[in-house]
Write a protein that holds these residues in place. Structure first.
Motif, short mmCIF file in Angstrom:
data_model
loop_
_atom_site.label_atom_id
_atom_site.label_comp_id
_atom_site.label_asym_id
_atom_site.label_seq_id
_atom_site.Cartn_x
_atom_site.Cartn_y
_atom_site.Cartn_z
N ILE A 4 0.83 -1.21 0.00
CA ILE A 4 0.00 0.00 0.00
C ILE A 4 0.87 1.25 0.00
O ILE A 4 0.58 2.23 -0.70
CB ILE A 4 -0.94 -0.01 1.21
CG1 ILE A 4 -1.92 -1.18 1.10
CG2 ILE A 4 -1.71 1.31 1.33
CD1 ILE A 4 -2.86 -1.32 2.28
N ILE A 5 1.94 1.22 0.79
CA ILE A 5 2.83 2.39 0.85
C ILE A 5 3.51 2.60 -0.50
O ILE A 5 3.69 3.74 -0.94
CB ILE A 5 3.87 2.23 1.97
CG1 ILE A 5 3.18 2.08 3.32
CG2 ILE A 5 4.80 3.44 2.02
CD1 ILE A 5 4.13 1.84 4.47
N ILE A 7 2.22 1.87 -3.39
CA ILE A 7 1.20 2.47 -4.25
C ILE A 7 1.10 3.97 -3.99
O ILE A 7 1.02 4.78 -4.92
CB ILE A 7 -0.16 1.78 -4.02
CG1 ILE A 7 -0.12 0.33 -4.50
CG2 ILE A 7 -1.28 2.54 -4.74
CD1 ILE A 7 -1.40 -0.43 -4.26
N LEU A 8 1.13 4.35 -2.71
CA LEU A 8 1.12 5.77 -2.37
C LEU A 8 2.34 6.47 -2.95
O LEU A 8 2.25 7.63 -3.40
CB LEU A 8 1.09 5.95 -0.85
CG LEU A 8 -0.23 5.61 -0.15
CD1 LEU A 8 -0.06 5.71 1.36
CD2 LEU A 8 -1.34 6.53 -0.62
N CYS A 9 3.49 5.80 -2.94
CA CYS A 9 4.71 6.37 -3.53
C CYS A 9 4.52 6.66 -5.02
O CYS A 9 4.93 7.71 -5.52
CB CYS A 9 5.88 5.42 -3.33
SG CYS A 9 6.48 5.29 -1.64
N ALA A 10 3.93 5.68 -5.73
CA ALA A 10 3.72 5.86 -7.16
C ALA A 10 2.78 7.03 -7.44
O ALA A 10 3.04 7.86 -8.33
CB ALA A 10 3.15 4.57 -7.76
N VAL A 11 1.68 7.13 -6.68
CA VAL A 11 0.74 8.24 -6.86
C VAL A 11 1.41 9.57 -6.55
O VAL A 11 1.28 10.55 -7.29
CB VAL A 11 -0.50 8.03 -5.97
CG1 VAL A 11 -1.42 9.25 -6.03
CG2 VAL A 11 -1.26 6.78 -6.39
N ALA A 12 2.17 9.60 -5.44
CA ALA A 12 2.84 10.84 -5.04
C ALA A 12 3.88 11.26 -6.07
O ALA A 12 4.01 12.44 -6.40
CB ALA A 12 3.49 10.66 -3.67
N ALA A 13 4.64 10.30 -6.60
CA ALA A 13 5.66 10.62 -7.59
C ALA A 13 5.04 11.15 -8.87
O ALA A 13 5.54 12.13 -9.47
CB ALA A 13 6.50 9.38 -7.88
N TYR A 14 3.94 10.54 -9.31
CA TYR A 14 3.27 11.00 -10.53
C TYR A 14 2.76 12.43 -10.36
O TYR A 14 2.96 13.28 -11.23
CB TYR A 14 2.12 10.06 -10.87
CG TYR A 14 1.26 10.56 -12.00
CD1 TYR A 14 1.70 10.51 -13.32
CD2 TYR A 14 0.00 11.11 -11.75
CE1 TYR A 14 0.91 10.98 -14.36
CE2 TYR A 14 -0.80 11.58 -12.77
CZ TYR A 14 -0.34 11.51 -14.08
OH TYR A 14 -1.12 11.98 -15.09
N LEU A 31 8.51 8.39 1.78
CA LEU A 31 7.61 7.23 1.69
C LEU A 31 8.34 5.99 1.18
O LEU A 31 8.09 4.87 1.64
CB LEU A 31 6.43 7.56 0.77
CG LEU A 31 5.28 8.38 1.36
CD1 LEU A 31 4.26 8.70 0.28
CD2 LEU A 31 4.62 7.64 2.50
N LEU A 32 9.25 6.18 0.23
CA LEU A 32 10.02 5.03 -0.28
C LEU A 32 10.85 4.39 0.81
O LEU A 32 10.90 3.16 0.94
CB LEU A 32 10.91 5.49 -1.44
CG LEU A 32 10.22 5.70 -2.80
CD1 LEU A 32 11.18 6.33 -3.79
CD2 LEU A 32 9.70 4.38 -3.34
N LEU A 59 15.04 8.89 6.59
CA LEU A 59 13.87 9.53 5.99
C LEU A 59 14.17 10.99 5.64
O LEU A 59 13.83 11.46 4.55
CB LEU A 59 12.69 9.48 6.97
CG LEU A 59 12.03 8.12 7.23
CD1 LEU A 59 11.04 8.24 8.38
CD2 LEU A 59 11.33 7.61 5.99
N ALA A 60 14.82 11.68 6.57
CA ALA A 60 15.13 13.09 6.34
C ALA A 60 16.12 13.26 5.19
O ALA A 60 15.98 14.16 4.35
CB ALA A 60 15.69 13.72 7.62
N VAL A 61 17.13 12.38 5.14
CA VAL A 61 18.13 12.47 4.07
C VAL A 61 17.48 12.19 2.71
O VAL A 61 17.73 12.89 1.72
CB VAL A 61 19.29 11.49 4.33
CG1 VAL A 61 20.20 11.42 3.11
CG2 VAL A 61 20.07 11.92 5.56
N ALA A 62 16.64 11.15 2.64
CA ALA A 62 15.97 10.82 1.38
C ALA A 62 15.07 11.96 0.92
O ALA A 62 15.04 12.31 -0.27
CB ALA A 62 15.15 9.55 1.55
N ALA A 63 14.34 12.56 1.86
CA ALA A 63 13.48 13.69 1.51
C ALA A 63 14.30 14.87 1.00
O ALA A 63 13.95 15.51 0.01
CB ALA A 63 12.63 14.10 2.71
#
Length: 346
Positions: A4-5, A7-14, A31-32, A59-63
């Motif tokens: 589910i997460i 899927i949220l990543c794909a929607v957010a990236a698009y 999210l990734l 998480l902070a570094v990835a963001a």
């Protein structure tokens, strides 16, 4: 849950790419990492907390990396849109304005009936019938601004007859305001009700069904906000009409309420189980959750109301401006038509 997460990543990236949003890519990066490090060995709340707390720095570094990298890329390409959010535009540019002379208007109505067959307490058959009357109008208007004929349809009855000058304002396809300049009458959609009873009913429903409602709304909301999924009547997730800024307010109820629900409901059931069905602490926990959900819904409706009124004020001002411009244009045409035609001297 990891699926589910993702899927949220794909929607957010698009959506982040479509809106050229560095903030959206920053959230996608976080999210990734969360999806990659999620381990389903305990309850949902425990797993999410462990993943967030255990990998906070990652998480902070990835963001920062994804957000900063996308910012530099879009800036170098001249595609940066700093006012665009992750979930699409939410501003006055979706407003549609029309001022014109009514050529013809027709009103139609339809009745939708719903009959249910049930059994009463004595085992006998019983029927319940409900009726819904839907009234719509289809109107031809001569647009005074662009000098073209336009077909305008909407819900309800247009209080005008052929020859009247009317102005209409709609936002994202839904009509909010009609002004009949010939009769000086205004018809508008009223804001959401602020009834505490309605908030209490919604809170009770969420306590009973929040385990289904909140996950579904969390997945559906980005699609509604981005315009890829349209609710009936252009409604929002928690409000009956979308207005500029309402999506951001609804996000607090969707995600804030969902997080609070996920935190308090497991505690409530755990307390009830350990106390062997003697529930004073259980009732207290449920009472706190009920009060929080009521408060959140009241915050949403009270925060959306001034946004709704601001949209109506903006629409009135713009329609009055267009009407005055049309009057000036009409006066100029009338003066030109009455001017004497000079005859050449032989």
């Amino acid at each position: 849950m990891s699926f589910i997460i993702f899927i949220l990543c794909a929607v957010a990236a698009y959506q982040a790419y479509k809106r050229r949003s560095p903030l959206g890519f920053a959230g996608t990066g976080a999210l990734l990492v969360l999806a990659w490090n999620y381990e389903p060995y305990g309850s949902l709340v425990e797993n999410l907390l462990n993943a967030v707390l255990g990998y906070t720095l990652t998480l902070a570094v990835a963001a920062a990396v994804m957000g900063g990298g996308s910012y530099l890329y879009f800036k170098s390409k001249g595609q940066l849109r700093p006012k665009s959010g992750l979930f699409g535009r939410d501003d006055m540019s979706d407003m549609y304005l029309l001022v014109g002379r009514v050529l013809d208007t027709q009103t139609s109505s339809a009745v939708f009936s719903d009959t249910r067959l049930t059994r009463n307490a004595f085992g006998q058959l019983d029927t319940q019938t409900s009726h819904e009357v839907v009234v719509t109008h289809n109107t031809w208007v001569h647009d005074l601004t662009n000098d073209v004929d336009v077909n305008y349809s909407g819900s309800g009855t247009l209080k005008a007859r052929p020859g009247h000058i009317v102005g209409t304002m709609s936002y994202k396809g839904r009509s909010f305001l009609d002004i009949n300049f010939s009769t000086n009458n205004t018809y508008l959609v009223t804001p959401l009700t602020k009834s505490i009873i309605l908030s209490a009913v919604i809170a009770i429903g969420l306590i009973l069904l929040g385990w289904v409602v909140f996950p579904v709304f969390a997945l559906v909301s980005p699609l509604v906000w981005s315009g890829h999924l349209k609710m009936a009547g252009n409604a929002g997730i928690w409000t009956k009409a979308v207005v500029p800024g309402s999506h951001r307010v609804e996000a607090l109820m969707t995600y804030g309420g969902g997080i609070i629900y996920l935190l308090l409901m497991p505690i409530a059931f755990s307390v009830l189980w350990k106390m062997n069905a003697t529930p004073p602490a259980y009732v207290t926990t449920i009472g706190v959750l009920f009060a929080v959900l009521v408060g959140l819904h009241q915050y949403v409706v009270r925060k959306v109301e001034p946004l709704h009124l601001a949209l109506l004020d903006k629409g009135k001002a713009e329609l009055n401006r267009l009407y005055k411009e049309a009057e000036v244009k009409h006066a100029a045409r009338a003066a030109a038509a009455q001017a004497p035609i000079a005859t050449p001297v032989m």
